[in-house]
Motif scaffolding. Structure first.
Motif, short mmCIF file in Angstrom:
data_model
loop_
_atom_site.label_atom_id
_atom_site.label_comp_id
_atom_site.label_asym_id
_atom_site.label_seq_id
_atom_site.Cartn_x
_atom_site.Cartn_y
_atom_site.Cartn_z
N GLY A 72 30.77 96.54 37.55
CA GLY A 72 30.33 95.19 37.18
C GLY A 72 28.97 95.17 36.50
N ALA A 73 28.35 96.35 36.36
CA ALA A 73 27.06 96.42 35.64
C ALA A 73 27.30 96.17 34.15
CB ALA A 73 26.43 97.80 35.84
N THR A 74 26.28 95.67 33.50
CA THR A 74 26.35 95.54 32.04
C THR A 74 25.72 96.78 31.41
OG1 THR A 74 26.22 93.15 32.15
CG2 THR A 74 25.55 94.15 30.07
N ILE A 75 26.43 97.38 30.48
CA ILE A 75 25.93 98.59 29.82
C ILE A 75 25.55 98.21 28.40
CG2 ILE A 75 26.55 100.90 29.03
CD1 ILE A 75 28.68 100.89 31.36
N LEU A 76 24.27 98.41 28.08
CA LEU A 76 23.81 98.16 26.71
C LEU A 76 23.41 99.51 26.13
CD1 LEU A 76 21.63 94.94 27.24
CD2 LEU A 76 24.02 95.08 26.52
N ASN A 77 24.30 100.09 25.36
CA ASN A 77 23.98 101.39 24.74
C ASN A 77 23.47 101.18 23.32
OD1 ASN A 77 26.50 100.56 23.92
ND2 ASN A 77 27.44 102.58 24.00
N GLY A 78 22.75 102.17 22.81
CA GLY A 78 22.15 102.03 21.48
C GLY A 78 20.96 101.09 21.48
N ILE A 79 20.46 100.80 22.68
CA ILE A 79 19.30 99.90 22.83
C ILE A 79 18.27 100.62 23.69
CG2 ILE A 79 18.52 97.75 23.95
CD1 ILE A 79 21.06 96.42 23.03
N PHE A 80 16.99 100.52 23.33
CA PHE A 80 15.99 101.23 24.12
C PHE A 80 14.91 100.27 24.63
CE2 PHE A 80 12.05 101.91 21.55
CZ PHE A 80 12.45 101.25 20.40
N ALA A 81 14.21 100.73 25.67
CA ALA A 81 13.09 99.95 26.21
C ALA A 81 11.84 100.42 25.50
CB ALA A 81 12.96 100.18 27.71
N GLU A 82 11.20 99.52 24.77
CA GLU A 82 9.99 99.94 24.06
C GLU A 82 8.72 99.52 24.78
OE1 GLU A 82 10.35 97.99 20.09
OE2 GLU A 82 8.76 96.68 20.83
N ASP A 83 8.87 98.74 25.84
CA ASP A 83 7.69 98.31 26.60
C ASP A 83 8.16 97.61 27.87
OD1 ASP A 83 5.03 97.91 27.19
OD2 ASP A 83 4.54 96.93 25.30
#
Ligand code: 48F
Length: 252
Positions: free
Chosen positions: A116-127
């Motif tokens: 049930g988690a949402t997976i956001l691939n191709g996205i990064f944490a920049e801060d």
């Protein structure tokens, strides 16, 4: 019937629904290597609203390549239980257990996808977002923006807790440490398997209110050794990160 239009519409509608539903969550896990995949899976399984981000399109981090691209991984007796729990097939080889790196990646990704988690691939944490001396979320952007070196303002996911599971670079902690001088990053020690495998669990902690560090990132910020292609400590670290994150969420 314009099937091309319907397909495009379906993808856009569904993705934007997912993205919009991810803007305020209980937990954001940054990094889909073994520790992050396990932590996110357990949080989502418990019903916490969880997003896992990975800069790459394919989750799994350092699992796939085993050791030096020989796609086999190892673990030891002390972590056998967690591999049984996720349903991995393995064989005993002396004091070690060996398993397929591809199967481990597959099992962890499958468990996460079903949780049930949402997976956001191709996205990064920049801060990170910091308010009242607490981490309150992550600043996100497309990985392609970073690759192309474009100047594009980011968006934000608000969260009660953020888990840095970015592996050796410990990227989220580094972003925070640039501003918060009380965060000391000790750096990663040289290879020492026995010590590193245990230390990655010991070093899994809340580094700063609202920011938990796990997996190789936990050792990389604590001065503890690396440990190569043995993955028991990674999953146990993901489990500890889940427990710490759960406590933080419940305290809010
Ligand atoms: O490095 P990685 O597999 O993380 P881990 O859970 O596991 C380490 C082991 O694979 C191995 C080891 C075994 O003993 O030492 O190295 O600590 O995966 C980290 C993931 O984080 C993603 C990256 O693409 C990779 O899949 N990642 C890193 N920085 C960011 C990120 C970021 N800023 N935003 C999103 N994803």
């Amino acid at each position: 019937m314009n099937l091309e239009k319907k397909i495009s519409e379906a993808i856009i509608d569904e993705y934007f629904k997912i993205l919009k539903n991810s803007l305020e969550v209980d937990a954001v896990v940054v990094g889909g290597g073994p520790s992050g995949l396990y932590a996110a899976y357990r949080l989502a399984k418990d019903g916490y609203k969880t997003v896992l981000l990975d800069r790459r399109l394919s989750l799994g981090g350092g699992i796939w390549a085993g050791g030096m691209m020989f796609n086999v991984i190892t673990f030891t007796e002390k972590s056998k239980e967690i591999f049984d729990e996720i349903g991995l097939k393995y064989e005993k080889r002396g004091e070690l257990y060996v398993a397929s790196a591809v199967e481990l990646a597959g099992v962890l990704i499958y468990n996460l996808a079903k949780s049930g988690a949402t997976i956001l691939n191709g996205i990064f944490a920049e801060d990170v977002v910091v308010k009242d001396n607490k981490v309150k979320g992550v600043v996100i952007n497309w990985s392609t923006v970073q690759i192309a070196n474009l100047m594009v303002d980011p968006l934000v996911i608000s969260a009660k807790v953020v888990i840095d599971a970015t592996g050796h670079p410990a990227e989220v902690v580094h972003h925070l440490a640039k501003r918060e001088k009380e965060i000391i990053i000790a750096g990663e020690g040289p290879m020492h398997v026995e010590v590193g495998d245990v230390a990655t669990v010991t070093n899994t902690k809340e580094m700063y209110p609202g920011l938990v560090v796990c997996g190789m990132a936990a050792n990389a910020v604590s001065g503890a050794p690396r440990m190569g292609p043995t993955f028991g400590g990674m999953l146990l670290s993901g489990k500890k990160a889940y427990e710490i994150a759960k406590e933080r969420i419940e305290s809010i």
